[in-house]
Design a protein around this motif. Structure first.
Motif, PDB file in Angstrom:
ATOM      1  N   GLY A 112       0.914  -1.304   0.166  1.00 22.23           N
ATOM      2  CA  GLY A 112       0.040  -0.017   0.081  1.00 22.23           C
ATOM      3  C   GLY A 112       0.783   1.089  -0.259  1.00 22.23           C
ATOM      4  O   GLY A 112       0.150   2.524  -0.368  1.00 22.23           O
ATOM      5  N   ARG A 113       2.153   1.260   0.500  1.00 23.27           N
ATOM      6  CA  ARG A 113       2.759   2.487   0.555  1.00 23.27           C
ATOM      7  C   ARG A 113       3.126   3.075  -0.668  1.00 23.27           C
ATOM      8  O   ARG A 113       3.196   4.466  -0.842  1.00 23.27           O
ATOM      9  N   GLY A 114       3.195   2.282  -1.688  1.00 18.96           N
ATOM     10  CA  GLY A 114       3.587   2.809  -3.089  1.00 18.96           C
ATOM     11  C   GLY A 114       2.428   3.571  -3.725  1.00 18.96           C
ATOM     12  O   GLY A 114       2.653   4.298  -4.267  1.00 18.96           O
ATOM     13  N   THR A 115       1.090   3.182  -3.228  1.00 20.84           N
ATOM     14  CA  THR A 115       0.011   4.101  -3.849  1.00 20.84           C
ATOM     15  C   THR A 115      -0.597   5.148  -2.637  1.00 20.84           C
ATOM     16  O   THR A 115      -1.588   5.728  -2.918  1.00 20.84           O
ATOM     17  N   ALA A 116       0.166   5.210  -1.617  1.00 23.14           N
ATOM     18  CA  ALA A 116      -0.465   6.136  -0.614  1.00 23.14           C
ATOM     19  C   ALA A 116       0.956   6.873   0.422  1.00 23.14           C
ATOM     20  O   ALA A 116       1.169   6.586   1.369  1.00 23.14           O
ATOM     21  N   GLN A 117       1.734   7.305  -0.529  1.00 21.87           N
ATOM     22  CA  GLN A 117       3.013   7.831  -0.041  1.00 21.87           C
ATOM     23  C   GLN A 117       2.826   8.569   0.955  1.00 21.87           C
ATOM     24  O   GLN A 117       3.625   8.566   2.045  1.00 21.87           O
ATOM     25  N   ALA A 118       2.122   9.614   1.132  1.00 20.57           N
ATOM     26  CA  ALA A 118       2.052  10.784   2.440  1.00 20.57           C
ATOM     27  C   ALA A 118       1.368   9.886   3.498  1.00 20.57           C
ATOM     28  O   ALA A 118       2.040  10.211   4.484  1.00 20.57           O
ATOM     29  N   ALA A 119       0.459   9.110   3.452  1.00 19.02           N
ATOM     30  CA  ALA A 119      -0.075   8.232   4.748  1.00 19.02           C
ATOM     31  C   ALA A 119       1.183   7.393   5.179  1.00 19.02           C
ATOM     32  O   ALA A 119       1.278   7.431   6.253  1.00 19.02           O
ATOM     33  N   GLY A 120       2.038   6.824   4.160  1.00 18.02           N
ATOM     34  CA  GLY A 120       2.734   6.092   4.630  1.00 18.02           C
ATOM     35  C   GLY A 120       4.022   6.569   5.424  1.00 18.02           C
ATOM     36  O   GLY A 120       4.622   6.293   6.538  1.00 18.02           O
ATOM     37  N   VAL A 121       4.469   7.780   4.998  1.00 13.62           N
ATOM     38  CA  VAL A 121       5.546   8.630   5.818  1.00 13.62           C
ATOM     39  C   VAL A 121       5.022   9.177   7.147  1.00 13.62           C
ATOM     40  O   VAL A 121       5.573   9.042   8.218  1.00 13.62           O
ATOM     41  N   VAL A 122       3.654   9.404   7.251  1.00 11.49           N
ATOM     42  CA  VAL A 122       3.112  10.034   8.592  1.00 11.49           C
ATOM     43  C   VAL A 122       3.017   8.953   9.350  1.00 11.49           C
ATOM     44  O   VAL A 122       3.176   8.933  10.842  1.00 11.49           O
ATOM     45  N   SER A 123       2.786   7.594   9.107  1.00  7.85           N
ATOM     46  CA  SER A 123       2.697   6.537   9.905  1.00  7.85           C
ATOM     47  C   SER A 123       3.978   6.246  10.912  1.00  7.85           C
ATOM     48  O   SER A 123       4.042   5.432  11.670  1.00  7.85           O
ATOM     49  N   GLY A 124       5.296   6.717  10.070  1.00 13.20           N
ATOM     50  CA  GLY A 124       6.437   6.732  11.032  1.00 13.20           C
ATOM     51  C   GLY A 124       7.086   5.259  11.021  1.00 13.20           C
ATOM     52  O   GLY A 124       7.880   5.204  11.730  1.00 13.20           O
TER      53      GLY A 124
END
Length: 202
Positions: A112-124
């Protein structure tokens, strides 16, 4: 992961009473047990706010240590998603699922991180997000409940759940209902973070 139980009632602000009231946590009156659970949720997130809170917090912590967090979680399970107790229940569900399925969690987050980059960064979560990194993030969330910025805790948990839901949809190995439940959890946690920022999560 299991879906939170249906919301059977509207929440209300917990009534903070004396130390003796907390004994009702093990009582037989469902209404008193539920209210004691709401009080426990308030103590865990808000900390010491008035005289006598230290004793109550100590009781909550000792109950979790001796009986397990699932005792409190079971009491919170019927609370609505826009309440403090209901929010802790959803974080507990997320934590339990991650610890039970670390490899699947890592696979779905990675997808999922490849298609939801912003959320992936926030999740830490560190890159690459293996099982140990995923569990580390959840442990940070649990520590945040006690001592951190609860808005940030909820925002990060929501972002993580959103990435996992996206990964599930991309991989296609989860059922439609499983993917929808994870997305709903992400939305509920994000809504709770907005309420918390407004001082309206009770």
């Amino acid at each position: 992961m299991s879906d939170p139980r249906p919301e059977a009632r509207r929440h209300h602000r917990p009534v903070v009473r004396t130390d003796a009231f907390f004994e009702e946590m093990t009582g037989s009156d469902p209404a008193q047990v539920r209210e004691a659970g709401e009080l426990a949720a308030t103590m865990l997130v808000r900390g010491v706010r008035r005289e006598g809170d230290e004793v109550l917090i100590d009781r909550v912590v000792r109950l979790a240590e001796t009986e397990g967090l699932e005792v409190l979680a079971d009491i919170w399970s019927g609370s609505p998603s826009d309440s403090l107790a209901g929010t802790l229940w959803r974080l507990y569900l997320l934590t339990t699922w991650v610890k039970t399925n670390p490899h699947r969690v890592a696979e779905e987050f990675r997808a999922g991180r490849g298609t939801a980059q912003a959320a992936g960064v926030v999740s830490g979560i560190a890159d690459p997000p293996g099982p140990e990194q995923v569990l580390a993030m959840i442990d940070e969330v649990l520590h945040g409940i006690v001592r951190g910025d609860f808005v940030d805790v909820l925002h990060r948990a929501a972002a993580f759940s959103h990435v996992v839901a996206t990964g599930r949809a991309h991989l296609g190995h989860a059922s439609h209902d499983e993917t929808v439940r994870m997305l709903q959890l992400a939305e509920q946690l994000e809504a709770a973070s907005r309420l918390e920022a407004q001082g309206a999560l009770v």
